[in-house]
Scaffold this active site. Sequence first.
Site: not given
Lengths: 341, 198
Positions: A169-170, A173, A253
């Site tokens: 997930h990071e 980003h 997100e």
Amino acid sequence: MNFFEQQHQARRKTTQLVNLMILSVLALIVLTSLPFVYTGFEDYLNGTGSLRDALMAMAVIASLISGVVVIGGLLKYRELRAGGKVVAEKLGGRLINDNARSLDEQRLMNVVEEMAIASGTITPAVYLLPDETINAFAAGLTPENAAIGVTQGAVRLLTREELQAVIAHEFSHIFNGDMRLNTQMVAVVHGLLVLGLTGAYILASQLKIESGKKRDLRMVLLGMFIGLVLCAAGFAGNFFANLIKAGVSRQREFLADASAVQFTRNPQSIVGALKKIGGQGSSIRAARAGEFSHLYFSAGVSNPLSRLFATHPNLSERIRRIDPQWDGNFAPAQAGSSPQV
Amino acid sequence: MKIYIVVNLVLLGLLALYAVHLFNSLVARRNEIKNAFAQVEVQLKRRYDLIPNLVAVAKGYLAHERETLEAVISARNAAVVGLAAAQAKPGNAQHIAELGQADAALSSAVGRLNLTLEAYPELKASQNMQQLSEELSSTENKVSFARQAFNDAVMAYNTLKQSFPAVLLAASFGHRDDAVPLKFADTLAIKSAPTVSL
């Protein structure tokens, strides 16, 4: 809906929101300059002045106002441009690249390297935060100076697969340039705040009564009018820009959750991590945590105005997007923790 | 007449620009594939380097399981030879297939060893063994993620060279053959029916 479609949808909504932001800032500047050039247009309609003069006056005023916004924004942008390492150290992180002290830390490093291979980006600096809650963040404007931070709680409480999903997930980003986008939006929001503050300053300086000095009442009224218009426009703009910024952040997100599924090809791992956060909480204690709330994996600071200004979507909604059959139960909270969603 | 010539020149220029762009994209995509394959090799090499350590740690506890250990070592040595052959001639489909088979044989030998290890809880709990199994599982993950990235790169290259109008020019630019996605242990595993022993 599969994860590629979800990514596509999140990207499309981001574009819409960014366009909305640009349009509203432009509209705000035009609307704010209208009262000042009202007389020019009145002259034109009455036939006493030319349209060119009226437009010229408007252009001058509009560029003055946008000048204030741009300078305010640039100042903030310069302040935020610091690399991910600076952010991680401000949050109390400890660098663990080539310096893993325990098996858990080595595992974290391995998971990060795996995700770097899966997403095709370079391995960033990895920081461990002392908090016992489950959270993580990515910071830094380019992949080269990016940093990933993970809380002690996440390393301790998540399984290897769940940790992998959080890291994926990071990486999303970093991969999708979310930090740059967010920094630009913060800069715009701050520029509008500076506009409002300028207005408030002009207003206050006119209200100040200086004894022994006689002032032209008309000049004072004009000053108050200017201050009031700038103040109203700046603060209203700041309010709505903040709303849009939070909307963009929530879409990113969803995008990052869908990308985590793409990189790991394992939807249950991210669902598991989100459920544990629901039971365990994700608050970050560092004094400056609020500044970086948009970077976290899950809401790091609770927001009293909650949903409208939240940088993260509701946990339940994030889980349902990936696992529509979810029964609504979070993983049981452990003793001594305060659940915070 | 003049306009006619000018229009033609402009069109020719645009065509040349497209050809240059296509040539460069094809080269870039092919190099991405090479890089992705190098990444797979790096991770496989790491895996083969770790396995002797696993055997060394396990040896002390598994005195009567010599067969299992020897099977792992010989499968590992075969895989190292296969990797060296594939590295010597990059892109050779036959070598890649052989490496795939050797790697699959190694995976099943390590799988059997892991099953054996289940019977030795004190070995599994030892610090060395925990570190080693973390490194091994991380390397396995890296191998599969590197393969995922390699196959994505192959797909991007093939899509580019097979689409129109690139397909007209690709062969004359030296991009005759399609790149081949990796087929490793999983392909064999999928083809054979799962066996469950109780």
